[in-house]
Design a protein around this motif. Sequence first.
Motif, mmCIF file in Angstrom:
data_model
loop_
_atom_site.group_PDB
_atom_site.id
_atom_site.type_symbol
_atom_site.label_atom_id
_atom_site.label_comp_id
_atom_site.label_asym_id
_atom_site.label_seq_id
_atom_site.Cartn_x
_atom_site.Cartn_y
_atom_site.Cartn_z
ATOM 1 N N HIS A 23 22.058 48.371 46.733
ATOM 2 C CA HIS A 23 21.985 47.371 45.660
ATOM 3 C C HIS A 23 22.589 46.038 46.066
ATOM 4 O O HIS A 23 22.029 44.976 45.739
ATOM 5 C CB HIS A 23 22.674 47.890 44.397
ATOM 6 N N ASP A 24 23.715 46.075 46.764
ATOM 7 C CA ASP A 24 24.357 44.814 47.170
ATOM 8 C C ASP A 24 23.476 44.021 48.131
ATOM 9 O O ASP A 24 23.349 42.801 48.011
ATOM 10 C CB ASP A 24 25.724 45.080 47.802
ATOM 11 N N LEU A 27 20.411 42.631 46.087
ATOM 12 C CA LEU A 27 20.750 41.494 45.233
ATOM 13 C C LEU A 27 21.022 40.243 46.062
ATOM 14 O O LEU A 27 20.607 39.140 45.700
ATOM 15 C CB LEU A 27 21.932 41.837 44.340
ATOM 16 N N SER A 28 21.694 40.421 47.189
ATOM 17 C CA SER A 28 21.953 39.294 48.082
ATOM 18 C C SER A 28 20.644 38.724 48.621
ATOM 19 O O SER A 28 20.447 37.507 48.662
ATOM 20 C CB SER A 28 22.849 39.746 49.232
ATOM 21 N N GLN A 31 18.659 36.741 46.114
ATOM 22 C CA GLN A 31 19.219 35.409 45.911
ATOM 23 C C GLN A 31 18.940 34.502 47.109
ATOM 24 O O GLN A 31 18.450 33.388 46.944
ATOM 25 C CB GLN A 31 20.715 35.514 45.657
ATOM 26 N N LEU A 41 18.799 37.500 38.067
ATOM 27 C CA LEU A 41 19.558 38.365 38.962
ATOM 28 C C LEU A 41 20.452 39.307 38.167
ATOM 29 O O LEU A 41 20.593 40.486 38.521
ATOM 30 C CB LEU A 41 20.387 37.513 39.937
ATOM 31 N N THR A 42 21.025 38.824 37.082
ATOM 32 C CA THR A 42 21.852 39.673 36.214
ATOM 33 C C THR A 42 21.012 40.788 35.598
ATOM 34 O O THR A 42 21.454 41.936 35.517
ATOM 35 C CB THR A 42 22.508 38.826 35.102
ATOM 36 N N TRP A 45 20.336 43.358 38.304
ATOM 37 C CA TRP A 45 21.578 44.108 38.534
ATOM 38 C C TRP A 45 21.745 45.164 37.442
ATOM 39 O O TRP A 45 22.056 46.322 37.726
ATOM 40 C CB TRP A 45 22.774 43.154 38.565
ATOM 41 N N SER A 46 21.509 44.781 36.190
ATOM 42 C CA SER A 46 21.622 45.717 35.070
ATOM 43 C C SER A 46 20.605 46.853 35.189
ATOM 44 O O SER A 46 20.898 48.005 34.863
ATOM 45 C CB SER A 46 21.419 44.963 33.750
ATOM 46 N N THR A 49 22.060 49.301 38.062
ATOM 47 C CA THR A 49 23.385 49.914 37.990
ATOM 48 C C THR A 49 23.519 50.868 36.802
ATOM 49 O O THR A 49 22.692 50.884 35.895
ATOM 50 C CB THR A 49 24.478 48.841 37.909
#
Length: 147
Positions: A23-24, A27-28, A31, A41-42, A45-46, A49
């Motif tokens: 996930h990290d 997400l990186s 972006q 992006l939020t 992420w939701s 997770t």
Amino acid sequence: MDNQQVTLLALLDSSAVFDCVDHDILLSRLQSSFGLGGITLTWIWSFLTDRSQRVLFNGSLSIEIMLLFGVPQGSVLGPLLFLMYAAQIFDIIVSFGLSVLTYADDSQLYTSSACQHRNRRWLQPVGRMCRRAQSTDEVQRLTLNVE
């Protein structure tokens, strides 16, 4: 129609790729490579997770485990997120002069050459690309089977 070319096709076989997405890293990459940020992006992420799973087998329910990696399979967004996660591999493939067709986690690499140019050197970019892609996959927590 028949332009006297020979085509080499290689099928990429990756193991459990949807379960291995970090996930990290995803997400990186969303972006930095795709310009996503803020609420988008939020939201992603939701989506990724606080997921858990249980298994029902022979009438017994397993304990619940939290999923720290992966994208939801069977979702519309899952294959798209995986392709964005693996985009670096496609850049590597193209850098070796190969073409690629992909659907979700299934990829086909191909290259064509005139019949008179068929020799072992013609095959070398595929082998070099597989070795490079395999080392990149290790960084991304993916496993490319090159056997």
